[in-house]
Enzyme design. Structure first.
Site, PDB file in Angstrom:
ATOM      1  N   LEU A 360     -14.456  55.820 -17.413  1.00  0.00           N
ATOM      2  CA  LEU A 360     -13.713  57.063 -17.673  1.00  0.00           C
ATOM      3  C   LEU A 360     -12.422  57.085 -16.874  1.00  0.00           C
ATOM      4  O   LEU A 360     -11.417  57.635 -17.308  1.00  0.00           O
ATOM      5  CB  LEU A 360     -14.561  58.280 -17.272  1.00  0.00           C
ATOM      6  CG  LEU A 360     -15.785  58.570 -18.131  1.00  0.00           C
ATOM      7  CD1 LEU A 360     -16.589  59.697 -17.501  1.00  0.00           C
ATOM      8  CD2 LEU A 360     -15.375  58.950 -19.542  1.00  0.00           C
ATOM      9  N   GLY A 361     -12.463  56.525 -15.709  1.00  0.00           N
ATOM     10  CA  GLY A 361     -11.271  56.537 -14.879  1.00  0.00           C
ATOM     11  C   GLY A 361     -11.521  55.811 -13.584  1.00  0.00           C
ATOM     12  O   GLY A 361     -12.642  55.411 -13.271  1.00  0.00           O
ATOM     13  N   GLY A 363     -10.273  55.949  -9.518  1.00  0.00           N
ATOM     14  CA  GLY A 363      -9.511  56.696  -8.522  1.00  0.00           C
ATOM     15  C   GLY A 363      -9.586  56.041  -7.173  1.00  0.00           C
ATOM     16  O   GLY A 363     -10.080  54.922  -7.043  1.00  0.00           O
ATOM     17  N   GLY A 364      -9.094  56.737  -6.195  1.00  0.00           N
ATOM     18  CA  GLY A 364      -9.071  56.198  -4.850  1.00  0.00           C
ATOM     19  C   GLY A 364     -10.466  55.953  -4.316  1.00  0.00           C
ATOM     20  O   GLY A 364     -10.678  55.070  -3.500  1.00  0.00           O
ATOM     21  N   PHE A 365     -11.420  56.704  -4.804  1.00  0.00           N
ATOM     22  CA  PHE A 365     -12.771  56.562  -4.265  1.00  0.00           C
ATOM     23  C   PHE A 365     -13.623  55.591  -5.057  1.00  0.00           C
ATOM     24  O   PHE A 365     -14.684  55.195  -4.621  1.00  0.00           O
ATOM     25  CB  PHE A 365     -13.470  57.916  -4.210  1.00  0.00           C
ATOM     26  CG  PHE A 365     -12.838  58.863  -3.223  1.00  0.00           C
ATOM     27  CD1 PHE A 365     -12.735  58.517  -1.888  1.00  0.00           C
ATOM     28  CD2 PHE A 365     -12.348  60.077  -3.636  1.00  0.00           C
ATOM     29  CE1 PHE A 365     -12.150  59.380  -0.981  1.00  0.00           C
ATOM     30  CE2 PHE A 365     -11.774  60.946  -2.731  1.00  0.00           C
ATOM     31  CZ  PHE A 365     -11.662  60.601  -1.397  1.00  0.00           C
ATOM     32  N   VAL A 368     -15.263  55.639 -12.297  1.00  0.00           N
ATOM     33  CA  VAL A 368     -16.165  56.613 -12.902  1.00  0.00           C
ATOM     34  C   VAL A 368     -16.518  56.146 -14.309  1.00  0.00           C
ATOM     35  O   VAL A 368     -15.648  55.774 -15.089  1.00  0.00           O
ATOM     36  CB  VAL A 368     -15.505  58.004 -12.987  1.00  0.00           C
ATOM     37  CG1 VAL A 368     -16.519  59.036 -13.452  1.00  0.00           C
ATOM     38  CG2 VAL A 368     -14.931  58.397 -11.649  1.00  0.00           C
ATOM     39  N   LYS A 383     -20.193  57.949 -10.756  1.00  0.00           N
ATOM     40  CA  LYS A 383     -19.087  57.495  -9.911  1.00  0.00           C
ATOM     41  C   LYS A 383     -19.600  56.500  -8.894  1.00  0.00           C
ATOM     42  O   LYS A 383     -20.530  56.780  -8.151  1.00  0.00           O
ATOM     43  CB  LYS A 383     -18.481  58.710  -9.211  1.00  0.00           C
ATOM     44  CG  LYS A 383     -17.287  58.378  -8.362  1.00  0.00           C
ATOM     45  CD  LYS A 383     -16.470  59.617  -8.087  1.00  0.00           C
ATOM     46  CE  LYS A 383     -15.073  59.234  -7.653  1.00  0.00           C
ATOM     47  NZ  LYS A 383     -14.150  60.351  -7.802  1.00  0.00           N
ATOM     48  N   ASP A 480      -9.794  67.578  -1.363  1.00  0.00           N
ATOM     49  CA  ASP A 480      -8.982  66.776  -2.288  1.00  0.00           C
ATOM     50  C   ASP A 480      -8.707  67.535  -3.583  1.00  0.00           C
ATOM     51  O   ASP A 480      -8.991  67.044  -4.677  1.00  0.00           O
ATOM     52  CB  ASP A 480      -9.675  65.443  -2.558  1.00  0.00           C
ATOM     53  CG  ASP A 480      -8.695  64.375  -3.032  1.00  0.00           C
ATOM     54  OD1 ASP A 480      -7.467  64.599  -2.910  1.00  0.00           O
ATOM     55  OD2 ASP A 480      -9.150  63.325  -3.518  1.00  0.00           O
TER      56      ASP A 480
END
Ligand SMILES: *[C@@H]1O[C@H](CO)[C@@H](O)[C@H](O)[C@H]1NC(C)=O
Ligand SMILES: *[C@@H]1O[C@H](CO)[C@@H](O)[C@H](O)[C@H]1NC(C)=O
Ligand SMILES: *[C@@H]1O[C@H](CO)[C@@H](O)[C@H](O)[C@H]1NC(C)=O
Ligand SMILES: *[C@@H]1O[C@H](CO)[C@@H](O)[C@H](O)[C@H]1NC(C)=O
Ligand SMILES: *[C@@H]1O[C@H](CO)[C@@H](O)[C@H](O)[C@H]1NC(C)=O
Ligand SMILES: *[C@@H]1O[C@H](CO)[C@@H](O)[C@H](O)[C@H]1NC(C)=O
Length: 667
Positions: A360-361, A363-365, A368, A383, A480
């Site tokens: 889905l995406g 990110g920095g963490f 997902v 995630k 965040d």
């Protein structure tokens, strides 16, 4: 099979007499036997030891596999000497044998006829020791053993002439005399080799003439008459060797290669010839079996073995892979969080093995993935957060779980977690419409959100954040807040996601190297300075979020000269110049409530106040948004001061942009 015992009538009646005296005399009794012959061993007067067995057909099989020894003894010992202390008597024997090697006519042992003082060979070794000796006993004069060996293994240690010979040995395995297996044609005198382990039955004759102390050995294929010319003659005075009485028998000793040593018939005579063996009565060799077996061994077995090994290998690989694939990290303290724990296997299957098509995406963490839980069919967002340190993990999980209990209309529900080595996996409710930033920054041509939707989202996020800060049982700082962390559900309601995650990265950092987590443009000045998050640092980020939604621009934008400028500075500038509404997203084409839009922009600026104390709480934010309370008027001087403060206090803010931008991007 027919078993005949030739005994002298005298010896037999003597025997009966002595038998009646008691069992101790049985040995002496049978020692009177002059000769015997066995065509097959069913019911024969023999004792077996080791792997030896008499097959139902009468075949005496000494060995049936590898590294094994079998013995067969004539039950009673025989009187080998003429009276006590007398010289050894002459004797004759013959036997029919077969050596069937299971592997390509190779074998690593041998068989033997022996005359020995006892029946206990418990210390002896298989293979080339023929089950009669071991390295320390081999060759010792006190063995008192006579051996006629059929050796199918050339052992240099024993000075073996080859791996297919007949030998006469005394007390050890270094032969007195030996000869390659075969026979001499009595007409032509030519020698014909015989392969001992061909599987074909052969007959061996051994005759000891005490007068001239000679042992004559003769070999022939089964069915052939005894060749006139013997294979070889050995000279040895057995009067110096044999005990009285002694046992006679056979040993078969296979080495590492499975070999079947069998005896089909045996005859023996003391002081006279061994009776002839009637070969028509001999038991059948399992030749068919051997052929079948050898075919099985040569064709089917290697394939079967390969298939089996491959299958076992595959199974093991799969099990190991499966074990590794689904391996989780689970510690004792997690027991109490059990209900919130997902199995990695379920998550793996839910996301089809974390395939990219379900991504889905990123990110920095971490990444997902979309997933569908196996049993409930519930759609989830999974995630994967890479995390090296276990420090603070317990507190974090405790928080995750407590947040998991936290349910709010405007918060993305955290369903649970899973842990692996270096990895934390969080399971969220799935938000079908993705993250807000995609709608805000999608470009001119794409459909965007209208003002009502935007205002609704702003209200929702404010409400969710208020809940986290003030209405939940404890204060939860999001850390965040940004457009990419706002997700849209099926009804285009904005819902705040990812709370608490930033916290994970705060753990275990010492004060010297304060590691600020968040996204550039959303970080309150005091957060940059002290690294300490508070509800008011969340409010600051919320201010940036308000401007993002109203202006449809990123917190750090590029101007026409390709220079980075802060969205907040740009809005503030317009506010100062009285052209605030010019900052509104042009894609709204002026279709918005001007009072509300102006209020949102001003509220954003208020939340972005450099002084934490000047920022509103989320409760106040809610009141402003509801229109219950009017926004305080911001004097242009105040705004100017704010600007100056920000510039003086944080001269290197632009460099920090570079430093921090790597920490967290959009989803
Ligand atoms: C070999 O013979 C022994 C009995 O002496 C028996 O227990 C064993 O199962 C046999 N092994 C094979 C492979 O036939
Ligand atoms: C054979 O001899 C060994 C000692 O070498 C002994 O331990 C064993 O009991 C003996 N076996 C029999 C059957 O007498
Ligand atoms: C050899 O055999 C003898 C007699 O059976 C036994 O006492 C001894 O322990 C054996 N030695 C080895 C090395 O097996
Ligand atoms: C017989 O065996 C001996 C020794 O293994 C070998 O040298 C010879 O060539 C063989 N002869 C035949 C005809 O196979
Ligand atoms: C064989 O040995 C015995 C006893 O050592 C001796 O009495 C006899 O004469 C020997 N026989 C020959 C033929 O040397
Ligand atoms: C061998 O045995 C068979 C059957 O028992 C018998 O007919 C035959 O005469 C015997 N042969 C000799 C040479 O004794």
């Amino acid at each position: 099979m027919a078993t005949k015992l030739h005994r002298s009538i005298l010896a037999y009646s003597l025997c009966l007499m002595i038998l009646s005296l008691g069992p101790d005399h049985v040995a002496l009794c049978t020692a009177q036997a002059q000769s015997f012959v066995y065509s097959g061993f069913r019911g024969a007067d023999i004792t077996l030891d080791g792997s030896a067995m008499v097959q139902p057909g009468g075949l005496l099989q000494l060995t049936n596999s590898s590294d094994i020894i079998g013995y067969a003894f004539h039950r009673a010992p025989l009187r080998f000497r003429h009276g006590a202390g007398g010289t050894v008597r002459s004797f004759s024997l013959s036997f029919v044998f077969a050596v069937q090697s299971e592997f390509d006519k190779e074998s690593s042992g041998g068989m033997a006829f022996f005359v020995a003082p006892g029946r206990n060979f418990s210390g002896a070794m298989p293979g080339s020791f023929l089950g009669l000796f071991n390295a320390s006993t081999n060759g010792r004069p006190d063995n008192r053993i006579f051996v006629a060996e059929l050796d199918t293994f050339g052992n240099g240690e024993f000075k073996d002439i080859d791996s297919n010979h007949v030998g006469i040995d005394v007390n050890g395995l270094i032969s007195v005399e030996a000869h390659t297996a075969g026979f001499y044609d009595h007409k032509t005198g030519s020698f014909t080799n015989l392969s001992l382990n061909s599987g074909d039955p052969m007959q061996l004759w051994v005759d000891y003439d005490a007068q001239i102390t000679q042992v004559v050995s003769t070999l022939a294929p089964l069915g052939a008459a005894k060749p006139r010319r013997p294979l070889f003659t050995a000279t040895t005075n057995l009067s110096d060797v044999l005990e009285d009485p002694s046992f006679v028998g056979f040993s078969g000793a296979s080495g590492s290669l499975s070999t079947l040593y069998s005896v089909l018939g045996w005859s023996f005579g003391l002081d006279g010839p061994a009776p002839a063996i009637n070969i028509t009565n001999l038991p059948k060799l399992f030749r068919g079996r051997q052929e079948v077996r050898s075919k099985v061994l040569q064709i089917v077995l290697p394939i079967a073995t390969a298939v089996f090994i491959a299958a076992v290998g595959t199974a093991i690989t799969l099990l190991v892979r499966r074990h590794r694939r689904y391996a989780e990290l689970r510690e004792d303290w997690e027991v109490e969080f059990g209900p919130h724990r997902f199995s990695y296997k379920d998550l793996y299957h839910a996301t089809e093995g974390f395939k990219n098509k379900n991504l889905l995406g990123e990110g920095g963490f971490g990444k997902v993935y979309k997933g569908v839980l196996p049993v409930s069919n519930l759609e989830v967002a999974v995630k994967k957060v890479s995390h090296e340190s276990r420090q603070g993990m317990k507190e974090f999980i405790a928080e995750v779980v407590s947040i998991g209990r936290l349910r709010h209309r405007y918060l993305v529900q955290l369903l649970g977690y899973c842990r692996r080595e270096h990895e934390l996996i969080l399971v969220y409710e799935y938000m079908p419409n993705g993250s807000l930033d995609k709608y805000l920054y999608c470009g001119e041509d794409k459909p965007t959100l209208d003002w009502t939707q935007r205002f609704g989202i702003i209200n929702g996020i404010a409400c969710g954040l208020w809940y986290l800060h003030e209405k939940w049982e404890k204060v939860v700082i999001h850390r965040d807040i940004k457009a990419s962390n706002v997700l849209l559900d099926g009804e285009m309601n904005g819902r705040l996601g990812d709370f608490g995650l930033a916290r994970l990265y705060d753990h275990g950092t010492d004060l010297q190297t304060t590691h600020v987590v968040g996204t550039m443009g959303y970080l309150a000045p005091e957060l940059l300075r002290s690294g300490k998050a508070s509800p008011l640092t969340d409010v600051f980020a919320f201010g940036t979020f308000l401007l993002e939604v109203a202006c449809g621009q990123r917190p750090i934008k590029q101007d026409s000269k390709d220079e980075h400028i802060m969205l907040v500075d740009w809005v503030r500038e317009h506010c100062h110049n009285g052209t605030l509404l010019q900052t509104m997203d042009t894609r709204l084409h002026g279709n918005y409530d001007k009072d509300k839009a102006s209020m949102v922009l001003k509220l954003g600026l208020l939340c972005l106040h450099p002084l934490p104390s000047a920022r509103p709480s989320m409760k106040q934010v809610m009141e402003y948004l509801d229109g219950e309370t009017a926004l305080p008027e911001m004097a242009p001087t105040h705004i100017n001061n704010v600007n100056m403060m920000q510039i003086r206090g944080f001269p290197d803010l632009t460099t920090s942009i570079g430093t921090f931008s790597g920490l967290s991007g959009g989803r």
